[in-house]
Design a protein around this motif. Structure first.
Motif, short mmCIF file in Angstrom:
data_model
loop_
_atom_site.label_atom_id
_atom_site.label_comp_id
_atom_site.label_asym_id
_atom_site.label_seq_id
_atom_site.Cartn_x
_atom_site.Cartn_y
_atom_site.Cartn_z
N ALA A 1 55.13 33.64 45.59
CA ALA A 1 55.12 34.81 44.72
C ALA A 1 55.60 36.05 45.46
CB ALA A 1 53.72 35.02 44.15
N ALA A 2 55.21 36.18 46.72
CA ALA A 2 55.64 37.35 47.49
C ALA A 2 57.15 37.37 47.67
CB ALA A 2 54.94 37.36 48.85
N ALA A 3 57.76 36.20 47.86
CA ALA A 3 59.21 36.14 47.98
C ALA A 3 59.87 36.58 46.68
CB ALA A 3 59.65 34.72 48.34
N LEU A 4 59.29 36.18 45.55
CA LEU A 4 59.82 36.61 44.25
C LEU A 4 59.75 38.13 44.11
CD1 LEU A 4 58.94 35.00 40.81
CD2 LEU A 4 58.88 37.46 41.14
N VAL B 1 43.88 36.02 40.68
CA VAL B 1 45.13 36.37 41.34
C VAL B 1 45.56 37.79 40.97
CG1 VAL B 1 45.84 33.96 41.39
CG2 VAL B 1 46.61 35.38 39.51
N ASP B 2 45.99 38.51 41.97
CA ASP B 2 46.64 39.80 41.76
C ASP B 2 48.09 39.61 42.14
OD1 ASP B 2 47.56 42.41 41.64
OD2 ASP B 2 45.64 43.23 42.32
N PRO B 3 48.99 39.58 41.16
CA PRO B 3 50.38 39.21 41.45
C PRO B 3 51.14 40.27 42.23
CG PRO B 3 50.14 39.90 39.17
CD PRO B 3 48.75 39.81 39.74
N LEU B 4 50.64 41.52 42.21
CA LEU B 4 51.27 42.59 42.98
C LEU B 4 50.23 43.68 43.14
CD1 LEU B 4 54.76 44.26 42.25
CD2 LEU B 4 53.08 44.97 43.95
N ASP B 5 49.47 43.60 44.21
CA ASP B 5 48.44 44.61 44.47
C ASP B 5 49.09 45.76 45.23
OD1 ASP B 5 45.85 45.69 44.48
OD2 ASP B 5 45.52 45.00 46.53
N GLY B 6 49.06 46.94 44.62
CA GLY B 6 49.77 48.08 45.16
C GLY B 6 51.05 48.35 44.40
N THR B 7 51.00 48.18 43.07
CA THR B 7 52.21 48.35 42.26
C THR B 7 52.80 49.75 42.40
OG1 THR B 7 51.48 46.68 40.67
CG2 THR B 7 53.17 48.22 39.93
N THR B 8 51.95 50.77 42.44
CA THR B 8 52.46 52.13 42.57
C THR B 8 53.24 52.29 43.88
OG1 THR B 8 50.67 53.03 41.22
CG2 THR B 8 51.85 54.57 42.65
#
Length: 283
Positions: free
Chosen positions: A23-26, A94-101
């Motif tokens: 997921a991080a690569a995506l 799951v947090d798919p993107l923690d730190g979106t801001t």
């Protein structure tokens, strides 16, 4: 139900790392993509979401469903009401993107977080922060209910980039680096955390506010931070990082020192030595 053993949790933490890396690569493919490559929406005041949050969550749900059939998967973008419900047994949060801001502004302090809860206790997880070149894993079984004699200490571990890590040995707030954060809705005290921030700022050597609860918890686990507190978090924010803190020998409680409710999210994580002094500032 009885808690899961260390061998099973080690395997599950490896699965968490595997899917978090994917997921991080995506997500990384969209980092600093500019206004033409990034679609940003507001879920609420100061609360952003992008197409990469949603695509990452879709990947995580699909991959965990395939690799661990029978274990429910709860994600941030599924909707707060459904995701906030406490659940028994094993559940992935799951947090798919923690730190979106941070991600939207091109700041590298963001991650993918995959955590496993066993009867609402964080027991295994992985956090991958690709722009920082960091990934953490950890596990610790849920302690069983005591039946007369005290149970043996459970096995557990935490790793940063594959190397074992542990919480710090700092015993004085005057020498401590502490982390915190602020909720999207900041219109009232004490929920906005402003007063607590000033109180701790007067006592600690330093405070950092970098915008990712999962990374903050992992930095308690690896000894970078000596303690961390925050209000109004969610289970997907903290499940992985809390499991890693537990595996590293840290302590997690509610702000008043009682048992933590990871669905309410008012928590303190520390190296243990600083826990009572931190709690005393909030009570």
């Amino acid at each position: 139900m009885s808690g899961r053993g260390s061998a099973e949790l080690l395997e599950l933490s490896g699965i968490a790392l595997r899917v978090a890396e994917e997921a991080a690569a995506l997500v990384q493919a969209g980092f600093r993509a500019g206004p033409h490559g990034l679609r940003v929406e507001e879920k609420g005041p100061h609360d952003l979401v992008t197409q990469f949050d949603r695509a990452s969550e879709d990947l995580l749900v699909a991959r965990l469903g395939a690799l661990t059939p029978g274990i429910a998967v709860v994600g941030e973008e599924q909707g707060a009401a459904r995701a906030a419900e406490p659940r028994g047994g094993l559940v992935w949060y799951v947090d798919p993107l923690d730190g979106t801001t941070n991600f939207v502004h091109g700041h590298p302090f963001w991650c993918v977080s995959v955590g496993l809860m066993d009867d609402d206790t964080p027991v295994a997880g992985a956090v991958v922060a690709p722009m920082l070149g960091l990934r953490w894993t950890g596990f610790r079984p849920r302690e069983p209910e005591p039946l007369g004699a005290a149970p043996a200490p459970p096995d557990g571990e935490a790793r940063r980039n594959g190397e074992r890590c542990a919480v710090s040995a700092t015993a004085s707030l005057a020498h401590a680096m502490v982390a915190t954060g602020f909720p999207p809705v900041r219109d009232r005290a004490p929920d906005n955390n402003f007063d607590a921030f000033m109180t701790v700022k007067r006592k600690a050597q330093a405070i950092r506010r970098c915008g990712s609860a999962a990374i903050d918890l992992c930095m308690v686990a690896d000894g970078t931070y000596d303690a961390y507190w925050e209000r109004r978090l969610h289970a997907w924010d903290v499940a992985a990082g809390s499991a890693i803190v537990r595996g590293a020998g840290g302590v997690i409680t509610a702000l008043d020192g009682g048992p933590p409710d990871y669905h309410v999210g008012n928590i303190v994580a520390s190296n243990g030595l600083l826990h009572d002094p931190i709690i005393a500032l909030f009570t």
